[in-house]
Scaffold this active site. Sequence first.
Site, PDB file in Angstrom:
ATOM      1  N   HIS A 162     -18.400   1.138   1.744  1.00 37.87           N
ATOM      2  CA  HIS A 162     -17.214   0.201   1.300  1.00 37.87           C
ATOM      3  C   HIS A 162     -17.398   0.291  -0.518  1.00 37.87           C
ATOM      4  O   HIS A 162     -18.170  -0.182  -0.830  1.00 37.87           O
ATOM      5  CB  HIS A 162     -17.204  -1.185   1.491  1.00 37.87           C
ATOM      6  CG  HIS A 162     -17.125  -1.579   3.004  1.00 37.87           C
ATOM      7  ND1 HIS A 162     -15.992  -1.216   3.849  1.00 37.87           N
ATOM      8  CD2 HIS A 162     -17.825  -2.293   3.888  1.00 37.87           C
ATOM      9  CE1 HIS A 162     -16.193  -1.446   4.833  1.00 37.87           C
ATOM     10  NE2 HIS A 162     -17.331  -2.215   5.100  1.00 37.87           N
ATOM     11  N   ASP A 171     -12.634   6.673 -11.985  1.00 35.66           N
ATOM     12  CA  ASP A 171     -12.956   7.985 -11.667  1.00 35.66           C
ATOM     13  C   ASP A 171     -12.048   9.019 -12.063  1.00 35.66           C
ATOM     14  O   ASP A 171     -10.928   9.455 -11.552  1.00 35.66           O
ATOM     15  CB  ASP A 171     -13.212   8.132 -10.040  1.00 35.66           C
ATOM     16  CG  ASP A 171     -13.619   9.748  -9.937  1.00 35.66           C
ATOM     17  OD1 ASP A 171     -14.469  10.273 -10.937  1.00 35.66           O
ATOM     18  OD2 ASP A 171     -13.187  10.402  -8.956  1.00 35.66           O
ATOM     19  N   CYS A 199     -15.377  -0.273  -2.543  1.00 32.93           N
ATOM     20  CA  CYS A 199     -15.096  -1.562  -3.294  1.00 32.93           C
ATOM     21  C   CYS A 199     -16.260  -2.401  -3.644  1.00 32.93           C
ATOM     22  O   CYS A 199     -16.169  -3.104  -4.832  1.00 32.93           O
ATOM     23  CB  CYS A 199     -13.858  -2.389  -2.678  1.00 32.93           C
ATOM     24  SG  CYS A 199     -12.406  -1.288  -2.258  1.00 32.93           S
ATOM     25  N   ARG A 212       0.913  -1.329   0.033  1.00 33.89           N
ATOM     26  CA  ARG A 212       0.123  -0.235  -0.014  1.00 33.89           C
ATOM     27  C   ARG A 212       0.769   1.207  -0.197  1.00 33.89           C
ATOM     28  O   ARG A 212       0.604   2.101  -0.787  1.00 33.89           O
ATOM     29  CB  ARG A 212      -0.922  -0.033   1.225  1.00 33.89           C
ATOM     30  CG  ARG A 212      -1.923  -0.731   1.252  1.00 33.89           C
ATOM     31  CD  ARG A 212      -3.483  -0.853   2.360  1.00 33.89           C
ATOM     32  NE  ARG A 212      -4.307  -1.561   2.141  1.00 33.89           N
ATOM     33  CZ  ARG A 212      -5.220  -1.524   1.436  1.00 33.89           C
ATOM     34  NH1 ARG A 212      -5.240  -0.212   1.134  1.00 33.89           N
ATOM     35  NH2 ARG A 212      -6.120  -2.463   1.487  1.00 33.89           N
ATOM     36  N   GLU A 219     -10.054  -1.618  -5.449  1.00 34.63           N
ATOM     37  CA  GLU A 219      -9.324  -0.609  -4.394  1.00 34.63           C
ATOM     38  C   GLU A 219      -7.932  -0.410  -5.049  1.00 34.63           C
ATOM     39  O   GLU A 219      -7.502   0.761  -4.753  1.00 34.63           O
ATOM     40  CB  GLU A 219      -9.076  -1.400  -3.259  1.00 34.63           C
ATOM     41  CG  GLU A 219      -8.557  -0.444  -2.184  1.00 34.63           C
ATOM     42  CD  GLU A 219      -8.506  -1.011  -0.503  1.00 34.63           C
ATOM     43  OE1 GLU A 219      -8.103  -0.515   0.367  1.00 34.63           O
ATOM     44  OE2 GLU A 219      -8.970  -2.379  -0.621  1.00 34.63           O
ATOM     45  N   GLU A 251      -1.964  -8.678   3.756  1.00 39.01           N
ATOM     46  CA  GLU A 251      -3.313  -8.729   3.900  1.00 39.01           C
ATOM     47  C   GLU A 251      -3.783 -10.085   3.317  1.00 39.01           C
ATOM     48  O   GLU A 251      -3.434 -10.590   2.151  1.00 39.01           O
ATOM     49  CB  GLU A 251      -4.000  -7.651   3.230  1.00 39.01           C
ATOM     50  CG  GLU A 251      -3.572  -6.127   3.861  1.00 39.01           C
ATOM     51  CD  GLU A 251      -4.062  -4.731   3.081  1.00 39.01           C
ATOM     52  OE1 GLU A 251      -5.250  -5.266   2.572  1.00 39.01           O
ATOM     53  OE2 GLU A 251      -3.592  -3.965   3.033  1.00 39.01           O
TER      54      GLU A 251
END
Length: 809
Positions: free
Chosen positions: A775, A564, A777, A463, A507, A496
């Site tokens: 959420h 987006d 996602c 990340r 995401e 994760e």
Amino acid sequence: MVLNIFGHRNRSAAKNLIERYFWQLTDGCGNDDCDNEFCASCRHFQPLDRNAAAVRALELCKINAKLCDLKTSQTGSDIQPPGLKEDFSGICSLFRISPDVHYLTENTVCMIVSVCEEEGDYSALIRVIGRIFSNANALIKSFRKDEINSSEPRDGASEQPGASLDVTVDIDSVRRVYERLQTIEQAESALLNALVYLTPNVELDLEYLEVYEANPDYLNIFVILMENGNLHSPEYLELALPQLCKTMSKLPVAALTRLCKLWSGYDLPHIRRMMETFQQLITYTVVSREYSGEHLVNEDDTVVAACKCLKLVFYANILGGDVDTEHNDDDDGGAADSDELSLHELLGEERLYKKGPQIDLLEKELGVRPIDSRKPLIPFEDFVNESLNDVVEMDKDFTFFKVDAETKFSFQTCPFVLNVFTKNQGLYYDNRIRMYSERRLTALYSAAQGQQPSPYLKLKVRRDHIIDDALVRLEMISMENPSDLKKQLFVEFEGEQGVDEGGVSKEFFQLVLEEIFNPDIGMFTYDDDTKLFWFNSSSLENEAQYTLVGIVLGLAIYNNCILDVHFPMVVYRKLMGKRGTFCDLPDSHPGLYQSLKELLDYNGDVEADMALTFQISHADLFGSPVLHDLKEKAEDIPVSKENRQEFVDLYTDYILNTSVERQFRAFKKGFLMVTSESPMKYLFRPEEVELLICGSRKLDFEALEKTVEYDGGYSKDTQIIKDFWGTLHSFGEEQKRLFLQFTTGTDRAPVGGLGKLKMIIVKNGSDTERLPTSHTCFNALLLPEYSSKEKLQERLLKAITYAKGFGML
């Protein structure tokens, strides 16, 4: 009565003139040296029978043609022409019995109509119309442009410039004739019956005898028939119009090209009438029949033929509008080739996975593509037929398009008739089949090399280093095996747990875009007025970063995701192979556009008042001015009234193309790595590609309410849910966009509208002071069960107003 067509003469005088012309055409003036081409005594005169002479006499009278002086007899008395019958109905009698009227002119039709009106009997008119309009040869010779200037219609194409594209039909004359005939019920029936009789014979001629190649004027038949303004009426829709469409679709490409170019010169009402005629036939046929897996709409000859004819109007519509066939960028962006095709050849699957779309012969002959259209006469949306879209089975249509194109019809060869959602289904099947293909190839490689197969495009990223990790991994893939980009994407965040079923990939895209488009990075500039991003020509980032952005956009389309991102339309036009022009500036650089437009419109002394040269200045990454010469010795060349258009063109080309060439080339390269073998470029226009990537700005929350799902104890009948929808529907446009951004990560709807959005509302506890959460996602809204509608509205507004959303759907 017939003499009414000579309104400035009285009946008796007109009758005498016609009689004199008739005598002159049949017996002549008696002068051996006569040079009057309308006199039988002229040595070059082509003899006429009495029936044809009667018609010709009327035509000559109407144009006030030359009359010879009759030679006197030996006794000195004038020779008196015997004339026609004293009552003028004799002419009509000639038409009733004569087979010698081999073609029609406007004058002939007007004469017959007038006489029939006087007698109250239209049988002669019906017989003539039936005979001429049911006979291909007679129709070819009718309504010629040179009908007055020669005694016999000439064969072959026009000898005027552009002869191979011109037609010999006097179209205005044909329109006046139809206008006259459409007031007569009997004539309309005669036209209908004649068309039903004519078209099967013409179809056989075109299919087996190559009649058009022998006589290009064969096209006159279709030019004349398509001017009938009643073709869309119920009487024609059942039989006559379907047969006409089937026949027209048998024309060779050269003839279809001529039709397109001819129709492109028509004014808007006539082009729209033809478009609506074919659209009505498609709709009427689709809604009146039932289709299934055994009986596909692709196999309906009427619908297929009507779509092929509509295609002619579609291209005529493009040619007749604002077209830019120049400013093409043929650079392929450097997309790497792979050995995929040869492997598919070994597997016997080369037809299914062949590169690029099939060549459209009509488009090639016309030399114009939909991408070349700046502004068509009729909006492209009007060519979409929603009734047809409802019954097309895109999985089977895709197979026809990719595999059985020679024997089966695919509506993807007429993509203008399909809406974006339907075409996106076709793209989805193409993508999924390619993903499946890559899995099979991976399995083959692994079996041969003894390695563990990896059927997916797996990205493992941190990340905190998402850009670096994604860049390194994707750059390695693009160099070593770019075909891996066509595998289904699976993303794993280091440290994760979780299986990527779409949400993790979403995401990943969201985080990548949020960092890339961060103004602090400097890869793109942001315009506060347009809310759009543009390539930073002074960026210090290397080309690999821009390639990554292109790959991300390609992967989003390939994996059916919506991003987006906010680019001006010129970016998508450039991705489709066009260069930016002055017409693109209003969207991308409105301030510059306004300045340049004022320069072009300025009526004063441009050189003295503006004091401009061909050297321009723009700001670099740090805001410092940078000078650029638009041409050699630019600072010494003043901008004047004479060269200002050149200045504007060069300025525009620099801003939209040259100054960002390095960045955009890398960006396009990444995009094509994923999409180069996709039918996307063939199926979609630039504005539709934007829809695929960014979704639609048209928001229909009524449709969303019908498709949303509920969990955690909520249902559509729960009071809080009723209050929620009542509150949401009361929001203004901007608040609705904020809600959509908050819930899904973007303020746009997916392709097909909000009704296609898979959104879920989950109960998140009982009444509380906590705000709603989401959420993005998974397009999930976590909504506490507030005690009142007022509290719900207050909490929801606060959540969407102060939340920061930048992501994807």
